[in-house]
Enzyme design. Sequence first.
Site, PDB file in Angstrom:
ATOM      1  N   GLU A 182     -17.026  41.100 -15.055  1.00 54.94           N
ATOM      2  CA  GLU A 182     -16.553  40.514 -13.789  1.00 54.94           C
ATOM      3  C   GLU A 182     -16.128  41.583 -12.775  1.00 54.94           C
ATOM      4  OE1 GLU A 182     -13.466  37.723 -14.767  1.00 54.94           O
ATOM      5  OE2 GLU A 182     -14.943  36.152 -15.107  1.00 54.94           O
ATOM      6  N   GLU A 251     -19.601  32.409 -19.576  1.00 53.46           N
ATOM      7  CA  GLU A 251     -18.296  31.843 -19.941  1.00 53.46           C
ATOM      8  C   GLU A 251     -18.136  30.454 -19.364  1.00 53.46           C
ATOM      9  OE1 GLU A 251     -14.896  34.292 -18.965  1.00 53.46           O
ATOM     10  OE2 GLU A 251     -15.873  36.094 -19.742  1.00 53.46           O
TER      11      GLU A 251
HETATM   12  C1  GAL Z   1     -12.625  35.568 -17.279  1.00 52.81           C
HETATM   13  C2  GAL Z   1     -12.758  36.799 -18.143  1.00 52.81           C
HETATM   14  C3  GAL Z   1     -12.474  36.495 -19.597  1.00 52.81           C
HETATM   15  C4  GAL Z   1     -11.215  35.695 -19.726  1.00 52.81           C
HETATM   16  C5  GAL Z   1     -11.340  34.443 -18.874  1.00 52.81           C
HETATM   17  C6  GAL Z   1     -10.129  33.554 -18.915  1.00 52.81           C
HETATM   18  O1  GAL Z   1     -12.437  35.905 -15.981  1.00 52.81           O
HETATM   19  O2  GAL Z   1     -14.045  37.338 -18.040  1.00 52.81           O
HETATM   20  O3  GAL Z   1     -12.389  37.680 -20.314  1.00 52.81           O
HETATM   21  O4  GAL Z   1     -10.168  36.475 -19.302  1.00 52.81           O
HETATM   22  O5  GAL Z   1     -11.507  34.811 -17.556  1.00 52.81           O
HETATM   23  O6  GAL Z   1      -9.853  33.176 -20.194  1.00 52.81           O
END
Ligand code: GAL
Length: 826
Positions: A182, A251
């Site tokens: 990110e 994600e």
């Molecule tokens: C994203 C990040 C993850 C985790 C998630 C929230 O922004 O890539 O590593 O932190 O948010 O759980």
Amino acid sequence: MISSKRHFLFLVFSLLCFISSYADIVSHDGRALTINGKRRIILSGSIHYPRSTVEMWPDLIKKSKEGGLDAIETYVFWNAHEPLRRQYDFSGNLDLVRFIKTVQNEGLYAVLRIGPYVCAEWNYGGFPVWLHNLPGVELRTSNTVYMNEMQNFTTLIVDMLKKENLFASQGGPIILAQIENEYGNVISTYGDAGKAYMNWCASMANSLDIGVPWIMCQQDDAPPSVINTCNGFYCDQFTPNNPNSPKMWTENWTGWFKNWGSKHPFRTAEDLAFSVARFFQNMGTFQNYYMYHGGTNFGRTAGGPYITTSYDYNAPLNEYGDLNQPKYGHLKKLHDALHSIEKVLTYGDYNNTDLGSYNYITEFKHNGVSSCFLGNANSSSDATINYNGVDYHVPAWSVSILPDCKTEVYNTAKVNTQTSVMVKKANDAEVEPTGLNWKWRPEIIDEPVVLGKGQLSSGQLVDQKAINDVSDYLWYMTSVNLDKKDPIVGDTMTLRVNATGHIMHAYVNGEYLASQWATYGVFNYVFEKDVKFKHGKNQISILSATVGLQNYGGEYDSVRAGLPGPIEIIRKKGDETIIKDLSSHKWSYKIGLKGLDDKLFKADLKSDSQWKSTDLPVNRMLTWYKTTFKPPIGEDAIVLDLQGLGKGLAWVNGNSLGRYWPSYMTEDTCSNDPCDYRGGYWSWKCATNCGKPSQRWYHVPRSFINEGDNELVLFEEFGGDPSLVNFQTVRVGSVCGNAYEGNDMELSCQGRAISEIKFASFGEVGGACGSFEKGSCEASKDVLSIVQKECVGKQSCSVPASEDRLGSASCDAGVSKRLVVEAVCN
Ligand code: GAL
């Protein structure tokens, strides 16, 4: 000669056959990943290996496969593997190679997110703190000191996995690897150097020659050599920046993480399934659940500040590895439906018709086969969508999948999976589960602290990161001479401390003065207390404690921890305020605690004379407690109930369970409205647990437990009462089956027998699991006794939700008939 030539050719031929049948060639185009010449959809789930134990991995991964996943995604945690520069640790639950091999043994692919900045609510986002302390370093930007270290670690990981042939190009399971994380979200903080760094990351990664594609997430200027992927609760509208990048989602947040003081997150199965189905409806081809199993932040791995020890995440597998139903099962059915149309999704022509009111018909066509999605993204109105002359009911905020464009096999809002209600049970191995016999001893505020003699000293206040994060605790100590004539000397004097992170306990001349700590989100605070100083030399000793270092944000790594100051003595004299700034005094620093140095947490079942068994103190700060216990019998997950305690650290047989803080209550703003899956999810929508400890129960993996006597050690920082502390097990208490007409109602007590049916009805049913009510219409037969006969005494059972089996129910046209059952597990 001829024969040896033939022999040679034969060898080359066999070798080629071997390589091509063994190694998976992974490539991609704008449509999808191609593995061994076939375009694929990939359903993946995140499991972070250090957040569970080696013993838990096979079961977690097996359940992932049974849940319909193709791949397991994990980050790699730099600070766990290289806690001291060039000293590596890949033991126990840090055995990355073993984890990837476990994935491989289950026949799943792996997605390796090296980072090595990972965020992940992990301490310091995964960076070792020594990195921050290297001379001349600047993190996550074009800085050679940093880039050398990053390249060194990344190369080490790649080489280690290559050596074990774990990349798909070598016949292994790893089909994708990620560099950075990110970075696009924060790149602007770093100006041109940020852009240069991002490009360097891509070329450095490519130079490692892993033979599978590299990805970056949230990087909309990613160079064509890497695939830019999406993170979020919804990614259907995402388009990668390069035309040859397939639409991939690294994600999909299945719930949310928790911090001290926050509620229990809850994302419904319906909404999560909706987000996934809509993504594939919109030509997505790779989707990963973050998290599929969240697990536990053991030791001091929780990031922050203030991330809780539990990282349950409301994921499809709960913290202990049990199925979180109906989420797990509802997604499994979705995965089956999507896999059944993989070919047409990845090769077919795409045709989307916008019907208005957020209703869509999407048709994929390939070689005479058509598959359809009917989508209704309206957050309140159900829709009737007419397709090829047939009316389909599509509830608000849902997607239906019709593999042949005729028959609906799945709708994201129609859950045909049981809800499991987990319950806790007292430890049956102890006669009096809450009657543990405690011993205790104080944390010694020893001479060095009283005299202000630490291991380090400086003419200024240092950031707590200076100690390379070897402990949460750091004593800041100085002395001040107060001469009678000093204008600061008066009747009322105050000690004022500017603090950033996160907790402080102040002592003056060896006497405790007061403590203060930050509440989540507001980490700067001012401590001010009146003090009686004496004439002459006064010793000020402040114990500072961090609770997880910052893990996210532009330049997050330089956020201060500890006591940045100023630290002052203040005297108010009439209108006048006299200030004596102690910040540039000589400060001496003592790292950690005496009890930690002495390893009081190490299992030592022999009675130790230093531990007292009488006068057990209650609400005494900086106190060590220990007890022995008999572990609960059976296989169910074990949790430690720490109600009554303040804040501290817990160990079972020397294994750290993580930080505990049950006295930190959850903010009192839970909604009383029933949770509505419709409409966009955000982290606190539908959250629960207001007004209660934000984390009361702490996971004790079975592998931490011995057969006979076991030892629990607590370091209580704030003061608490251990008399209610006890071990419990977690299991399925009751299950509520649900099946819409035409589906089977399936119940399972997950290894236990169904002992009683409390409710069963086919027709219109209202209420929720635990409080069902019969509606306006019901089947003519005695559904309760049919279900009783089919289910009671069995571990699982299945009853078709059909009028044939249950009798006719004359419901109004608008009613979606369903069979609903509530059962009790033995
Ligand atoms: C994203 C990040 C993850 C985790 C998630 C929230 O922004 O890539 O590593 O932190 O948010 O759980």
